[in-house]
Design a protein around this motif. Structure first.
Motif, mmCIF file in Angstrom:
data_model
loop_
_atom_site.group_PDB
_atom_site.id
_atom_site.type_symbol
_atom_site.label_atom_id
_atom_site.label_comp_id
_atom_site.label_asym_id
_atom_site.label_seq_id
_atom_site.Cartn_x
_atom_site.Cartn_y
_atom_site.Cartn_z
ATOM 1 N N LEU A 229 51.064 0.771 48.841
ATOM 2 C CA LEU A 229 50.469 1.859 49.665
ATOM 3 C C LEU A 229 48.766 2.280 49.097
ATOM 4 C CD1 LEU A 229 54.114 2.681 50.700
ATOM 5 C CD2 LEU A 229 52.335 1.408 51.854
ATOM 6 N N GLY A 344 51.558 1.245 56.840
ATOM 7 C CA GLY A 344 52.054 0.833 56.002
ATOM 8 C C GLY A 344 53.451 -0.554 56.770
ATOM 9 N N ILE A 354 58.260 -2.267 52.914
ATOM 10 C CA ILE A 354 57.569 -1.446 52.599
ATOM 11 C C ILE A 354 58.190 -0.454 53.623
ATOM 12 C CG2 ILE A 354 55.952 -0.574 53.339
ATOM 13 C CD1 ILE A 354 54.992 -2.074 51.117
ATOM 14 N N ALA A 359 54.860 5.646 53.221
ATOM 15 C CA ALA A 359 53.153 5.880 53.424
ATOM 16 C C ALA A 359 53.084 7.454 54.366
ATOM 17 C CB ALA A 359 53.368 4.035 54.622
#
Length: 418
Positions: A229, A344, A354, A359
């Protein structure tokens, strides 16, 4: 003997100013809560940061009316009173005019409370600096205590940071604001005085705000895959943060004055109100937009979040251009969180697992670090206001470093140097 007297004066001043600034932040907080309730019927919390419980036209009227009132007050300052002195110039020795500074502080809180799209953090910092400067003068007048120039500067910078700490319950951030942005140097004396004053102000301010996170985030630890990320989010938010910084610096240089404020500020308030009719998260200092990005669970929100980020940047910059005084820290967080959450969602199509909220936090810290040119302050601000755990240290540290390095490629160009 003189050194002992100077040290004693500094210790006493640190404690007294921490208490006074903390009390000042409580007063400002109560005033903002009152304005939010009167104008928007809003009891703002992390779980409910936006004025979604009132009709769209109500939000429009709140912003328009507040824009007119704030324009009149800022016009009055610019035409009838001594100019407001920046904290940086106050540290250098200029005197803060009491009447215009206090009216400016109250107007900022009023405008943000009614929905104005800029940060509220400048007001408590100005209040802290004003209190510190007058405390130093009082010491010299009554007790014949003449602080040396470096200690005078330190007390004003530390009090400005303490104002932030008292509002956001973030003492390390307050200290780093004093050290990284205002003093631009660090030694044991500066760090101890700034941190102590911020801790005292935070303790006083917590009587109103309590020790609760300003943003609600998930409880999962940052996993090793969050480095992926960082690799994507940090450069993108570094570039976006650089352009946002250039935008609000441009607004500051071309800020409306005098009669220009009377039409420019109501106009941008009208534009903001029209947007807020369909998207209330655009209002206020950015908390609502950031929280929306952090809590997003479905990719169908990507377009809305991205449009919100662009709209937030636009109205924040042009509100400052129109003559308003306000902060850019929390708008930076909201824009960065929106970009981070969007990236994200996209990466989750290729990398399962994720975390969208992580994020968003990485994007917020990265863009904040670049827009403020303060990587340590940005990193620890997200730690403190989100109550993150130690697992966030590595990804956030990398994010702010990469973002600042990327953003500076744009900011250090000759045509865009600050």
């Amino acid at each position: 003997m003189q050194n002992q007297r100077d040290n004693l004066a500094l210790v006493v001043s640190t404690v007294v100013l921490g208490l006074l600034v903390g009390i000042g932040t409580i007063i400002l907080g109560l005033f903002q809560e009152t304005i939010e309730w009167l104008f928007l019927n809003l009891d703002e919390t992390a779980a409910h940061p936006a004025a979604t419980n009132v009709a769209p036209v109500h939000r429009l009227l709140s912003l328009v009316i507040a824009g007119v009132i704030a324009a009149l007050l800022w016009w009055f300052i610019s035409k009838k009173l001594k100019p407001v002195v920046s904290i940086e110039n106050g540290i250098k020795g200029q005197q803060f005019p009491i009447s215009s500074t206090l009216i400016n502080i109250v107007t900022q809180i009023f405008y943000v409370g009614a929905g104005g799209p800029v940060g509220r953090e400048v007001a408590p910092r100005q209040l802290g600096a004003l209190i510190a400067q007058n405390w130093v003068r009082l010491l010299h007048k009554i007790r014949r205590v003449q602080l040396n120039e470096s200690d005078r500067q330190l007390l004003i910078a530390a009090a400005a940071g303490a104002g932030f700490a008292g509002v956001y319950i973030a003492p390390i951030t307050g200290m780093l604001f004093s050290v990284e942005i205002l003093m631009k140097r660090a030694n044991k004396r500066i760090v101890v005085v700034s941190l102590t004053m911020s801790l005292i102000a935070m303790l006083i301010g917590s009587w109103l705000h309590d020790f609760k996170p300003y943003y609600l985030v998930g409880r999962l630890n940052f996993a090793p895959q969050s480095i992926w990320l960082v690799a994507v989010i940090a450069p993108v938010c570094g570039i976006a943060g650089a352009f946002f910084r250039k935008g609000f610096k441009w607004a500051g240089k071309r800020k409306a004055k005098g009669n220009q404020i009377l039409w420019q500020l109501p106009l941008i308030s009208l534009v903001t109100g029209i947007i807020a009719m369909g998207f209330p998260q655009i209002m206020g200092n950015g908390r609502a937009l950031a929280q929306l990005a952090i809590q997003s669970q479905t990719s169908s929100l990507i377009k809305l979040i991205l449009l919100g980020a662009a709209a937030k940047a636009f109205v924040s910059i042009f509100t400052l251009k129109a003559g308003a005084t306000g902060g850019t820290l929390t708008p930076s967080i909201s824009i960065g969180a929106s970009i981070g959450a969007t990236i994200g969602f996209i990466l989750s199509l290729f990398i399962p697992g994720i975390s969208i909220w992580q994020a968003a936090i990485l994007g917020a810290s990265a863009l904040l670090a670049t827009s403020q040119q303060a990587p340590l302050m940005a990193m620890f601000m997200l730690f403190e206001i989100c109550h993150l755990n130690y697992s966030a240290l590595l990804p956030l540290g990398l994010a702010v470093c990469v973002a600042v390095a990327t953003g500076n490629l744009i900011l250090t160009k000759k045509s865009g140097a600050n």
